[in-house]
Scaffold this motif. Structure first.
Motif, PDB file in Angstrom:
ATOM      1  N   GLU A 131      -2.598   5.408   3.664  1.00  0.00           N
ATOM      2  CA  GLU A 131      -1.263   5.815   3.241  1.00  0.00           C
ATOM      3  C   GLU A 131      -0.722   4.990   2.088  1.00  0.00           C
ATOM      4  N   ALA A 143      -3.900  -2.942  -1.338  1.00  0.00           N
ATOM      5  CA  ALA A 143      -2.962  -3.973  -1.797  1.00  0.00           C
ATOM      6  C   ALA A 143      -1.554  -3.712  -1.284  1.00  0.00           C
ATOM      7  N   GLY A 144      -1.234  -2.444  -1.072  1.00  0.00           N
ATOM      8  CA  GLY A 144       0.104  -2.096  -0.622  1.00  0.00           C
ATOM      9  C   GLY A 144       0.321  -2.302   0.869  1.00  0.00           C
ATOM     10  N   LYS A 192      -9.567   9.028   2.321  1.00  0.00           N
ATOM     11  CA  LYS A 192      -8.583   8.644   1.297  1.00  0.00           C
ATOM     12  C   LYS A 192      -8.880   7.244   0.766  1.00  0.00           C
ATOM     13  N   ALA A 225     -11.698   7.438  -1.530  1.00  0.00           N
ATOM     14  CA  ALA A 225     -11.285   8.075  -2.784  1.00  0.00           C
ATOM     15  C   ALA A 225     -10.582   7.070  -3.685  1.00  0.00           C
ATOM     16  N   ARG A 226      -9.801   6.213  -3.051  1.00  0.00           N
ATOM     17  CA  ARG A 226      -9.116   5.177  -3.828  1.00  0.00           C
ATOM     18  C   ARG A 226     -10.119   4.149  -4.351  1.00  0.00           C
ATOM     19  N   THR A 254      -6.468  15.089   0.259  1.00  0.00           N
ATOM     20  CA  THR A 254      -5.556  14.049  -0.235  1.00  0.00           C
ATOM     21  C   THR A 254      -4.218  14.620  -0.671  1.00  0.00           C
ATOM     22  N   ALA A 255      -4.209  15.858  -1.088  1.00  0.00           N
ATOM     23  CA  ALA A 255      -2.954  16.415  -1.599  1.00  0.00           C
ATOM     24  C   ALA A 255      -2.483  17.556  -0.729  1.00  0.00           C
ATOM     25  N   HIS A 313       0.012  17.872   1.248  1.00  0.00           N
ATOM     26  CA  HIS A 313       1.439  18.219   1.258  1.00  0.00           C
ATOM     27  C   HIS A 313       1.798  19.089   0.056  1.00  0.00           C
TER      28      HIS A 313
END
Lengths: 226, 226, 226, 226
Positions: C37, C41-42, C119, C122-123, C183-184, C186
């Motif tokens: 999500e 790093a976040g 995800k 993918a990142r 991933t997209a 939404h």
DNA sequence: AATGAATGAGTCTTCATTCAT
DNA sequence: GATGAATGAAGACTCATTCAT
């Protein structure tokens, strides 16, 4: 001679008023309001520049630093913050008690007119370290103390005020009670259920009440024999 | 019986100690001193960490933020800063004037014992914006006001105090005069030429003088008929 | 002999699954969700500890570092993220096109089942610097590529698929289209006005649509002669 | 006429250039690169300042915050990242399939020209929480979707494209395949044994291959009858 | 005389990790 | 084996001030 002094004095005032140009005054007034509300450290020069609608760099340009701006403000406001009682003291048509009443009204008038500046002073007097500003506050206090002392001693000599009065504490009652009312006026509002009263009206009311209260208090304290 | 009291007392202390651990208290005390001297905004968390001899990150670690540290301090100190007069009020062996005297001594005792905290409060009460802290100050003031009001009304009912007394201003005289003395004690020193007196002695002197002065003032104000 | 290998392989899987105790798996799963999500790093280890309901220090304790936790996650998840087509490839009862269809469904199943992990991958595949993780991603990609290549070459040899197919790009269509949908999702929701559809239902729908779409696409691409 | 167009164009450039000054663009470009490589959270403003050869404080000075810098970047880049197909759509000299080919080349051109920005978008579209940036991504996607839908429907009306095409998935194949190639180009390199090819050449190759591949794919998908 | 641009030093806060127990 | 307490380093951001023009 007396006239000359008066003139010189007025001139001095004139000089000092002239000393600061419009922009400078504009800045000082904006700063005064902000310093009063948020304290010196809590106010940024950016805040001041915005409130005064001037360029940010102007503050350093005109005053050198934030610190010096504060000093300039004290220089500017300090002058007319001192009590002006010399002529009252010498006035032979007034009884000691009348002089005290004049003193009280004079003081109330000043403190309410310069509320912001007063708040700043109230804050600054707390700092323990010495600075040009604390120095100036001390001078002002000392001067006011001398005047009040002289005034009360006149009444004592006239036999109208009782002896053994703690003059420095009496002065603190004058300044402390007034200060409390001015700095904590939103609490005064709430405690007395005056939330909806317009500012000006409230101020008028407070001044009136304070004047009556302090005059009575001084009379009582100065004449009452336990 | 005595043991029980002692135990209860110890328990109270225990509670308080548990609420904030040693390190937290250590930090709060260092912060209190600095906030009193330099104001909240004028004090950096770095200053506090150094004064408290703790790591810089511990302040956020223990309190979340500088702001919350201040709130914790108010929570911690605020409790015992309120006047504790309930039992005095109900005491039938004391005359109204004796109760007033107790009130005055109680107040003086508190304000001198927690001078730093008092200074912080004096500063904070000036900010106009509302916050958890200003809220707590208001509650304290209101409580104190209620107690004093009750006390004076007792005296009035007993016919010992005169009618029409401005109680909110009288409270401000108590708090304002004391505050003035505490916050501006270096000026008091200078004005009365007490520069060389050791701190403790000066404090003792001020408390003594203030007590006598305020008791006399209250007596005068409460009974003097203009 | 073949059986032995299979057993060894299963044992390896067994080993690997056992390798991490409950707490570790708990942590990895919480981390997986958060990394998906918010990115690596976040996400703070504090976030992970809270989400996994474990002590903050446990993460370093069990994995050494945040970085190593990520690696462990790749180790843990990576195994069953690879396509398992060996037996399909060798199955003589299936036509090449049927094998392709199996591949597609297998891939869709995997990517939807491990959305979070996908995800993260993918990142991670975007970072240019090399690391154990990018290394593992490469290995996985290469393996998948080999399998698909083999599969398509079987069809070409059988004369059922046309020549000159860009297999690496075809693989990217498989992974890229699926990835985009996952991933997209939404955005897929909004574009197709499916805001109110429950998650599970939407997922089912997407899997169904994607399966049909990709099967048709592969058939078209593999057999269509411009 | 030509002059007019040139002028208009220059004006547009002028506008854009004026909107952000040189230093701002310099910062945005450095940030773009870093965000693409390391992600938003993985990039510190210190990194950006160093990469852009500007003072650390300038980022806050010019953009307010790291977040706002990102938004500015989206504002800056987003404009010319949208497909510009209106005139193509209305062009009566082009067949539907020719329009599709133009679309593909237009898209490939854009995504390769703004690779870094594309990577950032690919990352950002994964976050579930809504923000000004996800909002902008959605708008872009929706706009692109509408254009492609219109384009395909034109072909269907002309009887050249078959019915029942899943347009949203077809769009995802376009974006997903391209994205995969761009974001994972070092894997493409390795898989196809192109480690030693210079970047520019590789890029050219990839664009070429991707163009041919996608055109063929679209043709197949749009016309192939299972 | 006046200011937009710029910056070094400082602000508070959060980080991943360690360590004593 | 497990953890509460602690911390150095780094995070983003704001500060008062300077300087070229």
């Amino acid at each position: 001679m007396f006239v000359l002094i008066k003139r010189l004095f007025s001139f001095a005032v004139f000089i000092r008023v002239m000393e600061y140009n419009d922009k400078q005054v504009q800045i000082m007034e904006a700063a005064e309001k902000l310093f009063a509300e948020q304290g010196f450290a809590g106010t940024s020069v950016r805040d001041i520049a915005e409130a005064a609608h001037v360029n940010l760099a102007m503050i350093s340009y005109y005053f050198g630093s934030k610190e010096k701006l504060m000093e300039a403000m004290f220089h500017h406001r300090g002058v007319d913050f001192k009590l002006q009682l010399e002529n009252i003291l010498q006035n032979k048509n007034l009884s000691p008690i009348q002089k005290v009443e004049r003193l009280i009204d004079d003081y109330i008038e000043r403190i309410f007119k310069k509320q912001s500046f007063h708040k700043i002073m109230a804050r600054e007097q707390m700092v323990s370290s010495s600075s040009p500003i604390t120095e100036q506050i001390y001078e002002m206090k000392q001067r006011n103390f001398s005047l009040i002392k002289e005034l009360i001693q006149q009444g004592q000599k006239a036999g109208q005020f009782k002896k053994n009065i703690d003059i420095s504490l009496l002065m603190m009652t004058l300044t402390g009670t007034s200060s409390q009312l001015v700095t904590a006026q939103h609490y005064y509002r709430k405690i007395n259920h005056l939330e909806d009263m317009p500012v000006e009206e409230l101020e008028k009311l407070m001044k009136k009440k304070l004047s009556i209260y302090l005059k009575n208090l001084f009379k009582a304290v100065l004449t009452y024999e336990g």
